[in-house]
Motif scaffolding. Structure first.
Motif, PDB file in Angstrom:
ATOM      1  N   PHE A  21       0.813  -1.211   0.000  1.00 30.47           N
ATOM      2  CA  PHE A  21       0.000   0.000   0.000  1.00 30.47           C
ATOM      3  C   PHE A  21       0.852   1.268   0.000  1.00 30.47           C
ATOM      4  CE2 PHE A  21      -2.772  -3.243   1.765  1.00 30.47           C
ATOM      5  CZ  PHE A  21      -3.965  -3.008   1.100  1.00 30.47           C
ATOM      6  N   PHE A  22       2.150   1.150  -0.265  1.00 28.62           N
ATOM      7  CA  PHE A  22       3.012   2.338  -0.249  1.00 28.62           C
ATOM      8  C   PHE A  22       2.582   3.298  -1.355  1.00 28.62           C
ATOM      9  CE2 PHE A  22       6.710   4.625  -1.928  1.00 28.62           C
ATOM     10  CZ  PHE A  22       7.107   5.305  -0.781  1.00 28.62           C
ATOM     11  N   TYR A  23       2.392   4.570  -0.977  1.00 29.53           N
ATOM     12  CA  TYR A  23       2.047   5.622  -1.932  1.00 29.53           C
ATOM     13  C   TYR A  23       3.214   6.594  -2.024  1.00 29.53           C
ATOM     14  CZ  TYR A  23       0.054   9.949  -3.726  1.00 29.53           C
ATOM     15  OH  TYR A  23      -0.155  11.097  -4.447  1.00 29.53           O
ATOM     16  N   GLY A  24       3.730   6.760  -3.227  1.00 34.10           N
ATOM     17  CA  GLY A  24       4.897   7.616  -3.434  1.00 34.10           C
ATOM     18  C   GLY A  24       4.530   9.071  -3.620  1.00 34.10           C
ATOM     19  N   SER A  25       4.282   9.771  -2.512  1.00 33.73           N
ATOM     20  CA  SER A  25       4.068  11.213  -2.602  1.00 33.73           C
ATOM     21  C   SER A  25       5.401  11.909  -2.887  1.00 33.73           C
ATOM     22  CB  SER A  25       3.460  11.744  -1.306  1.00 33.73           C
ATOM     23  OG  SER A  25       4.401  11.619  -0.237  1.00 33.73           O
ATOM     24  N   ARG A  26       5.351  13.200  -3.086  1.00 35.82           N
ATOM     25  CA  ARG A  26       6.591  13.922  -3.369  1.00 35.82           C
ATOM     26  C   ARG A  26       7.570  13.790  -2.209  1.00 35.82           C
ATOM     27  NH1 ARG A  26       8.791  18.449  -1.814  1.00 35.82           N
ATOM     28  NH2 ARG A  26       6.993  18.873  -0.487  1.00 35.82           N
ATOM     29  N   SER A  27       7.076  13.944  -0.993  1.00 33.46           N
ATOM     30  CA  SER A  27       7.943  13.863   0.175  1.00 33.46           C
ATOM     31  C   SER A  27       8.448  12.442   0.399  1.00 33.46           C
ATOM     32  CB  SER A  27       7.197  14.365   1.413  1.00 33.46           C
ATOM     33  OG  SER A  27       8.018  14.324   2.552  1.00 33.46           O
ATOM     34  N   HIS A  28       7.577  11.456   0.253  1.00 42.17           N
ATOM     35  CA  HIS A  28       7.990  10.074   0.495  1.00 42.17           C
ATOM     36  C   HIS A  28       8.952   9.582  -0.585  1.00 42.17           C
ATOM     37  CE1 HIS A  28       4.532  10.366   3.188  1.00 42.17           C
ATOM     38  NE2 HIS A  28       4.967   9.278   3.792  1.00 42.17           N
ATOM     39  N   ASN A  29       8.748   9.980  -1.812  1.00 41.26           N
ATOM     40  CA  ASN A  29       9.686   9.595  -2.872  1.00 41.26           C
ATOM     41  C   ASN A  29      11.060  10.219  -2.651  1.00 41.26           C
ATOM     42  OD1 ASN A  29       7.974   7.911  -4.304  1.00 41.26           O
ATOM     43  ND2 ASN A  29       7.175   9.571  -5.591  1.00 41.26           N
ATOM     44  N   LYS A  30      11.067  11.439  -2.145  1.00 42.08           N
ATOM     45  CA  LYS A  30      12.353  12.085  -1.869  1.00 42.08           C
ATOM     46  C   LYS A  30      13.086  11.370  -0.732  1.00 42.08           C
ATOM     47  CE  LYS A  30      14.280  16.739  -1.651  1.00 42.08           C
ATOM     48  NZ  LYS A  30      13.963  18.197  -1.556  1.00 42.08           N
ATOM     49  N   ALA A  31      12.342  10.963   0.281  1.00 39.80           N
ATOM     50  CA  ALA A  31      12.969  10.206   1.373  1.00 39.80           C
ATOM     51  C   ALA A  31      13.539   8.891   0.859  1.00 39.80           C
ATOM     52  CB  ALA A  31      11.945   9.948   2.482  1.00 39.80           C
ATOM     53  N   MET A  32      12.811   8.204  -0.033  1.00 42.14           N
ATOM     54  CA  MET A  32      13.325   6.965  -0.608  1.00 42.14           C
ATOM     55  C   MET A  32      14.579   7.226  -1.428  1.00 42.14           C
ATOM     56  SD  MET A  32      11.505   4.399   0.399  1.00 42.14           S
ATOM     57  CE  MET A  32      12.214   3.246  -0.763  1.00 42.14           C
ATOM     58  N   ALA A  33      14.630   8.357  -2.108  1.00 43.47           N
ATOM     59  CA  ALA A  33      15.816   8.689  -2.899  1.00 43.47           C
ATOM     60  C   ALA A  33      17.036   8.879  -1.996  1.00 43.47           C
ATOM     61  CB  ALA A  33      15.555   9.945  -3.725  1.00 43.47           C
ATOM     62  N   TYR A  34      16.850   9.530  -0.851  1.00 51.21           N
ATOM     63  CA  TYR A  34      17.966   9.711   0.077  1.00 51.21           C
ATOM     64  C   TYR A  34      18.444   8.369   0.626  1.00 51.21           C
ATOM     65  CZ  TYR A  34      17.955  14.812   0.341  1.00 51.21           C
ATOM     66  OH  TYR A  34      18.099  16.150   0.054  1.00 51.21           O
ATOM     67  N   LEU A  35      17.517   7.467   0.900  1.00 53.99           N
ATOM     68  CA  LEU A  35      17.913   6.164   1.419  1.00 53.99           C
ATOM     69  C   LEU A  35      18.699   5.373   0.377  1.00 53.99           C
ATOM     70  CD1 LEU A  35      14.633   5.144   3.327  1.00 53.99           C
ATOM     71  CD2 LEU A  35      16.782   5.938   4.322  1.00 53.99           C
ATOM     72  N   HIS A  36      18.243   5.383  -0.846  1.00 55.18           N
ATOM     73  CA  HIS A  36      18.984   4.675  -1.898  1.00 55.18           C
ATOM     74  C   HIS A  36      20.345   5.323  -2.157  1.00 55.18           C
ATOM     75  CE1 HIS A  36      16.101   1.641  -3.159  1.00 55.18           C
ATOM     76  NE2 HIS A  36      15.121   2.540  -3.046  1.00 55.18           N
ATOM     77  N   TYR A  37      20.404   6.628  -2.030  1.00 55.78           N
ATOM     78  CA  TYR A  37      21.702   7.302  -2.165  1.00 55.78           C
ATOM     79  C   TYR A  37      22.668   6.836  -1.079  1.00 55.78           C
ATOM     80  CZ  TYR A  37      25.114  11.056  -1.579  1.00 55.78           C
ATOM     81  OH  TYR A  37      26.287  11.773  -1.421  1.00 55.78           O
ATOM     82  N   GLY A  38      22.165   6.733   0.138  1.00 55.54           N
ATOM     83  CA  GLY A  38      23.027   6.251   1.203  1.00 55.54           C
ATOM     84  C   GLY A  38      23.496   4.828   0.975  1.00 55.54           C
ATOM     85  N   LEU A  39      22.629   3.979   0.408  1.00 53.45           N
ATOM     86  CA  LEU A  39      23.044   2.612   0.120  1.00 53.45           C
ATOM     87  C   LEU A  39      24.159   2.572  -0.932  1.00 53.45           C
ATOM     88  CD1 LEU A  39      19.589   0.767   0.041  1.00 53.45           C
ATOM     89  CD2 LEU A  39      21.355   0.614   1.807  1.00 53.45           C
ATOM     90  N   LYS A  40      24.079   3.444  -1.899  1.00 51.02           N
ATOM     91  CA  LYS A  40      25.127   3.469  -2.930  1.00 51.02           C
ATOM     92  C   LYS A  40      26.443   3.981  -2.361  1.00 51.02           C
ATOM     93  CE  LYS A  40      22.078   4.014  -6.913  1.00 51.02           C
ATOM     94  NZ  LYS A  40      21.684   4.881  -8.059  1.00 51.02           N
ATOM     95  N   GLN A  41      26.378   4.906  -1.398  1.00 58.77           N
ATOM     96  CA  GLN A  41      27.606   5.407  -0.785  1.00 58.77           C
ATOM     97  C   GLN A  41      28.271   4.361   0.109  1.00 58.77           C
ATOM     98  OE1 GLN A  41      29.093   8.437  -1.409  1.00 58.77           O
ATOM     99  NE2 GLN A  41      27.507   8.567  -2.996  1.00 58.77           N
ATOM    100  N   SER A  42      27.463   3.447   0.648  1.00 63.15           N
ATOM    101  CA  SER A  42      27.965   2.304   1.436  1.00 63.15           C
ATOM    102  C   SER A  42      28.655   2.726   2.727  1.00 63.15           C
ATOM    103  CB  SER A  42      28.945   1.464   0.598  1.00 63.15           C
ATOM    104  OG  SER A  42      28.332   1.046  -0.596  1.00 63.15           O
TER     105      SER A  42
END
Length: 490
Positions: A21-42
């Motif tokens: 049921f995850f809904y990708g609002s502007r704020s929630h999508n941005k938070a997901m982008a930061y999390l994926h960025y952190g994963l790439k930085q390792s």
């Protein structure tokens, strides 16, 4: 409840985070982008904050659902307010690591071995801590030290911190400078806009198999946003009650008036919950339990009349007329009363083992005593009280048995037997009368026990019959529902 009424496949507004049921609002999508960025930085820390009910747990749940288990091993630590000395043991438990030796040295060795083993397998270790605002300063410092574990410049351990807005204030304190330098990204979740609120509700309904029943008007979406300020958890709570209200009132359209009605009910429930509970009513003192109707009928009239010495005195709770509740004595009397009821119920279900009902039937012969004859007669017929006819028959049978025994005796002993019978005549009749009286009372008690047992068995049969009928009705409703579902799918 309303899922069946509106033919939904799932509950669309459950409070527990579900990645479906995850809904990708502007704020929630941005938070997901930061999390994926952190994963790439390792390496380093990622901090996600937001108000209560903003969807932080949903973001983390959606991230864990997207992770590739072959590349990243993640654990979500939900325990908050962890002391520094307990942090490492909590981390080992989250990753299911068992140290070989006790003490901090053994825990650190086990954790490092685990990190190197995951590195050899081509995996990285990620720890997500929720409710980070409750972590003490020393615990945050311990996390920073553990994040320094690396192998030839390759970081082996990464941490995501998720917390409420006050965690941002904690991070801005002067003593948190070292930890702030390790944070590579930070984001604060925002509330949904009015348009996003509309899309959020429709998205969750569509995932649950919504068929535009009930329909939501534009005024309803506007009212939902005004009442919830765009917080996802508040939206879930309100929409859940809206769906329930429509199913109970058989409404197929959600309007602004419906939203206002449900919101008024929710506010009233919260106000009622804040009201202090009413005082418990006074409990009257219980002196003794009145005897059941059957036992009162069986008691002799002389025993029913209570003498002045046997009449219990009135207690203060009965005579004072005040509302004061009794003390420990009332509680003791109540327990005593329950014990008496339990003993009487057991006596009604289990008849006396020594009663004539449980004895094996015996063959009636002329040599049997009067007591044995009456018992055998009671066994052969239905349970009933002894009558005067039974007593007369017993006396006659006993007399005939004595006469036949005397006739079978040897001729030279006739005079001795007659003399003995004449001498013992009054004693024999007295013993016979006592035996008849005892037998009659025994038959009365046995008859009463049998009647009580019959009633108990009958009540049990009626209860079982009612239960079978309820089960049959439930099965019938289930079959009708299945037929309706098959017809709808067809």
């Amino acid at each position: 409840m309303y899922e069946e009424y509106f033919r939904l496949t799932d509950a669309p507004f459950r409070l527990n985070p579900d990645p479906r049921f995850f809904y990708g609002s502007r704020s929630h999508n941005k938070a997901m982008a930061y999390l994926h960025y952190g994963l790439k930085q390792s390496e380093g820390f990622i901090v996600i904050t937001g108000p209560v009910g903003a969807g932080k747990s949903m973001v983390i749940s959606h991230l864990l659902d997207q992770l590739n288990a072959s590349n990243i091993v993640a654990a979500n630590l939900l325990t908050s307010n962890i002391e520094a000395e307990d942090l490492l043991s909590q981390i080992l438990s989250a990753f299911r690591i068992e140290p070989e030796s006790e003490g901090r040295a053994g825990e650190i060795e086990a954790f490092e071995d685990y990190l190197f083993d995951q590195l050899n397998r081509g995996r990285r270790v990620l720890l997500i801590i929720d409710e980070a605002q409750n972590l003490p300063f020393k615990t945050l410092e311990e996390l920073r030290m553990l994040s320094n574990i690396d192998y030839e410049g390759t970081p082996l351990f990464q941490v995501f911190l998720v917390g409420q807005p006050e965690f941002r204030t904690i991070m801005e304190q002067p003593n948190m400078e070292q930890l702030r330098q390790r944070v590579i990204a930070s984001y604060h979740l925002e509330n949904l806009s009015e348009e996003e609120t509309r899309d959020y509700v429709l998205h969750r309904l569509s995932v649950a198999g919504w068929r535009e029943d009930p329909a939501f008007t534009d005024d309803a979406f506007r009212a939902i946003h005004e009442q919830t300020t765009g917080l996802p958890r508040r939206i879930n709570t309100l929409c859940n009650r809206l769906m329930l209200y429509c199913s109970l009132e058989e409404k197929h359209e959600v309007t602004a008036d419906v939203v206002e009605t449900v919101c008024a009910e929710l506010k009233e429930e919260k106000l009622d919950a804040r009201k202090p509970a009413d005082a418990m009513p006074p409990v009257a003192r219980i002196e003794d339990e009145p005897a059941p109707q059957q036992e009162r009928e069986k008691e002799p009239v002389a025993e029913k009349a209570a003498t002045p010495e046997e009449t219990p005195a009135e207690t203060p709770a009965e005579t004072s007329g005040t509302d004061e509740a009794p003390g420990d004595d009332a509680e003791t009397n109540i327990v005593s009363l329950e014990s008496k009821r339990a003993r009487k119920s057991a006596a009604a279900v289990e008849p006396d083992l020594e009663s004539p009902v449980e004895q094996e039937p015996e063959i009636v012969s002329s040599s049997m005593s009067v007591l044995d004859r009456l018992r055998a007669k009671k066994h052969d017929t239905a349970p009933q009280e002894a009558t005067l006819t039974d007593v007369a028959s017993a006396i006659k049978a006993a007399s005939e048995g004595a006469a036949s025994t005397a006739e079978e005796a040897a001729p030279d002993q006739d005079d001795a037997l007659l003399a003995s019978a004449a001498a013992d005549g009054p004693q024999w009749r007295s013993a016979l009368t006592r035996s008849i009286d005892e037998t009659r009372e025994e038959l009365k008690r046995a008859h009463s026990n049998v009647v009580d047992l019959t009633r108990t068995v009958g009540a049990g049969e009626q209860t079982r019959s009612e239960r079978r009928q309820k089960i049959a009705d439930s099965l019938g409703r289930a079959e009708a529902l299945l037929d309706a579902m098959r017809a709808a799918e067809g």
